[in-house]
Enzyme design. Sequence first.
Site, PDB file in Angstrom:
ATOM      1  N   CYS A  35       0.846  -1.197   0.000  1.00  0.00           N
ATOM      2  CA  CYS A  35       0.000   0.000   0.000  1.00  0.00           C
ATOM      3  C   CYS A  35       0.877   1.241   0.000  1.00  0.00           C
ATOM      4  O   CYS A  35       0.623   2.215  -0.703  1.00  0.00           O
ATOM      5  CB  CYS A  35      -0.855   0.082   1.254  1.00  0.00           C
ATOM      6  SG  CYS A  35      -1.935  -1.294   1.521  1.00  0.00           S
ATOM      7  N   CYS A 100     -27.411  34.244   9.433  1.00  0.00           N
ATOM      8  CA  CYS A 100     -27.651  34.258   7.990  1.00  0.00           C
ATOM      9  C   CYS A 100     -26.608  33.418   7.267  1.00  0.00           C
ATOM     10  O   CYS A 100     -25.655  32.936   7.864  1.00  0.00           O
ATOM     11  CB  CYS A 100     -27.589  35.676   7.467  1.00  0.00           C
ATOM     12  SG  CYS A 100     -25.984  36.403   7.786  1.00  0.00           S
ATOM     13  N   ASP A 516     -22.988 -23.432  32.295  1.00  0.00           N
ATOM     14  CA  ASP A 516     -21.681 -23.876  32.734  1.00  0.00           C
ATOM     15  C   ASP A 516     -21.612 -23.574  34.228  1.00  0.00           C
ATOM     16  O   ASP A 516     -22.156 -22.576  34.676  1.00  0.00           O
ATOM     17  CB  ASP A 516     -20.619 -23.073  31.963  1.00  0.00           C
ATOM     18  CG  ASP A 516     -19.246 -23.664  32.146  1.00  0.00           C
ATOM     19  OD1 ASP A 516     -19.162 -24.867  32.418  1.00  0.00           O
ATOM     20  OD2 ASP A 516     -18.266 -22.912  32.026  1.00  0.00           O
TER      21      ASP A 516
END
Lengths: 828, 122
Positions: A35, A100, A516
């Site tokens: 890569c 605004c 168990d």
Amino acid sequence: MMKKRVAPSATTGVSKDHKGEVRIELPVIMTCSTCSITLDRSLRALDGVSEANVNYALQKAFVTYDPARITIARLVKTIRDAGYEVGAEKVSLKITGMTCASCVTKIEDALKACPGVIRADVNLGSSSANIEYLPSMTDMESLGKSIESVGYKVSAEDAPSKEEDAKLREYRTLFRKFIVAAVISLPVVVVSYPQFFPLLRDMDMNTLRLLWIGASVLTIPALVYSGSSFFKGAVAAFRHRSADMNTLIALGTGMAWLFSTVVVLFPDIFPENAREPYFDVVSVVIGLVVLGQALELRAKGRTSEAIKKLMGLQAKTARVIREGKELDIPIEEVLVGDVIIVRPGEKIPVDGELVEGHSSVDESMLTGEPLPAEKKEGDEVIGGTINKTGAFKFKATKVGKDTALAQIIKMVQDAQGSKAPIQKLADTVSGYFVPVVMVIAVASFVLWYDVGPEPRIIMALLASVTTLIVACPCALGLATPTSLMIGVGKAAENGILIRNGEAIQVASALDTVVLDKTGTITIGRPTLTDVINSEGFNEEEIIGYAASLEKNSEHPLAEAILEGAKSRSIAPSDPKDFKAIPGHGVEGIVDGHKIDLGNRKLMDMIGADSGALMENSDRLAGEGKTPMFISIDGKAAGVIAVSDPLKEDSIEAIQKLKGLGVEVVMISGDNKRTAEAIAKKVGIERVLAEVLPEDKAREVKKLQMEGRKVAFVGDGINDAPALARADVGMAIGTGTDVAIEASDITLIKGSLLGIAAAFNISKSTMKNVKENLFGAFFYNTALIPVAAGILYPVWGITINPILAGAAMALSSVTVVSNANRLRFLKVR
Amino acid sequence: MDKVIVTAAGIFTIAWIIRFFLFSKKEAFKASVSSGVQEVMIKVKGGYDPDLIVAKAGKPLRLRFTREEESSCTEMVVFGAFNKSAKLPPYEEVTVELLPEKPGEYEFSCQMGMIRGKLVVE
């Protein structure tokens, strides 16, 4: 006068008076060393980059570039385009004082001017900024400062997520569309039924026609504004050669409008009794369906409440000690190993281990356990829980996406997006649903036209329009996912993590639970309780040899013996030739003596006469303790017993399970007597004892061959095969260890009560899913034929298209509301 | 006479609906491969574009979704067979990474199963 600061460039993040090249490091997540070569090449190819070094081992890219020619954002984009992720932080800040659109640009420019900011999106509607930045170059504080430097404030409140924002906007739009359609509908309905209104009643045909032309024009905004999503959606689906709910509504209302308009413009082409328009159908149906969508969206918003709650648990900042100073830093910047201070009443920011102080911590939000947990040095603390009484310091062990909370969120999200097998039928049906409805609509038109009563064209049109409108594929598609989402979320709120929809479906139909023993029914931390010596040996000697033999073993029983020796201040020596004999015990040489420690079989094997000790051994086993024989130089020297205490609520939990009609089976590697004694104490009749760990899966399979649906409950450490073998594997997690791979369901809180709760939730969820599916199927299979006119020949019954619109809108709202009932489920 | 026309038109329409929606061949889109990773960009707008994706088995597959609409119908994509799902915020790219191991046909869809696509692994 103060010298004006030269603002750094908005695009490069570097001030204009800075000349020449700059070198930066970018954290890049790469998975292979090739890569780095590819990436290296792509970066160097960029105009303005003079050097690029990608280091796979460091997971970093070092880039030297000319800020005047290329921006950081461009570099990051190149890396991402190459398919790698840049380790940038994303943060959402709530901003106050925005009025605004120009505020938006101002803040965005200020943010982009901060070095290290990759992206900044400011949203006026939600008054928030979504910022992506490189943590190595800037931090949240400087981001805040740069917003404040242009005259706005950063609020401490959470910014709404983009998703919520989009939802809210969609809701508002839908509601506006509904209002428009409703306002249009009023006059349109009035002129459509002149016979009910004075004045209109007395008008002649020509005036009425003029009014109808007006209605035709008036309904156009209902179509192109309120109904826009139906037409757009229908076209988009058509391009994919598919059809959905939008297609049905668009066709239905479109046909009604077209026919009506042709009728009012050219009445002469129709028979005299068929010259009435149906503009009311257009606007009222669109209004109703849009209203239904708005309500549905709102109800759906509540289905994800659980996940929102979980996300809200996350602390925003942490107070860490770095270089001797206390610093408040954003939680994203906490590193593993940081020491963090938590005061009473504060949230614990990440997972870690307490290093100084003690306190009680409220973990109810994660485990559902109402009582606070006492924490002392060395104990684990979980991020997102709340410190109650004392201040303490802890060392971070898991941060970011590795924390228990982050993993829980991930797991819940994955589960909420998964499918349950029961959905399969609905999924298959919905693939053919819409085309089939269209076929029915066409067929009913033809039949009504060919053999129906006069005015045939009107009856035929109404039947097919009604068929198109009444059909509701949404209810079908929503039925399972909405209930699942709430069920999974509800479970998470109670400390139960369900992996996927399939687990919930299978768990709802279980009839056997295998528990168990060690660590599930019992605490899992055995202690040394009894030491019995044969003649000629003494207690200390026995403990000393046993402890020495087990000195390097990590078995829980060994730990119990070592602890026992320690509390009697006996120092163990080092064993030689240590050997474990599976199914028997251990042996070795201690201080020149051959020591054997294990069960009766081991004594028989080495020829030690343990007969005289049998009585004691049986008594201890009968008390639920685990007895072990010890022999010194081949002579049976004594019996030591360890016992693992029961969890407080095991008895209650097993009672509850039995109350739910589930058979409870205990499985244990312990000897039969001990196992049976424990089973008796907790009220379990069926015991599978002396089962080696690797045979647990086989025992589960045996039970399955008896035709049972089996859940196996274990601690997830050495019983992974059994967990995987069972129909539903439930792991009892403790603390931050929640991502247990082999399990379908994880109980975060160690208590067995969670099993009953998990069954309860699964059962209720599946019941809800079935109600929804039944409702949706019933609705569609009953109403579509009626709308097409199947009842007309016998009883003269048809459905009015407006009623069809109302029914359709209501059906999906009903499904979502029914699913929402699950939120009020009493779990325990 | 009019009845004959209506009947004929009706039969024709029904035949067309069935052919167009249920028996149409979709265009397959092959995932592009670069440095060992297969990749496809998918536009989400009233459907998945492309909605028939062909990929190779055994290689990681990155599906990059961009939802270009705000309608909540497409807000989630579910890969049932892979037990994977992703939320798709509007106008944002979301990558779903899969490792298709066995060849076969895998459906993906929106959460309600109304909008569908198919992943063919060879």
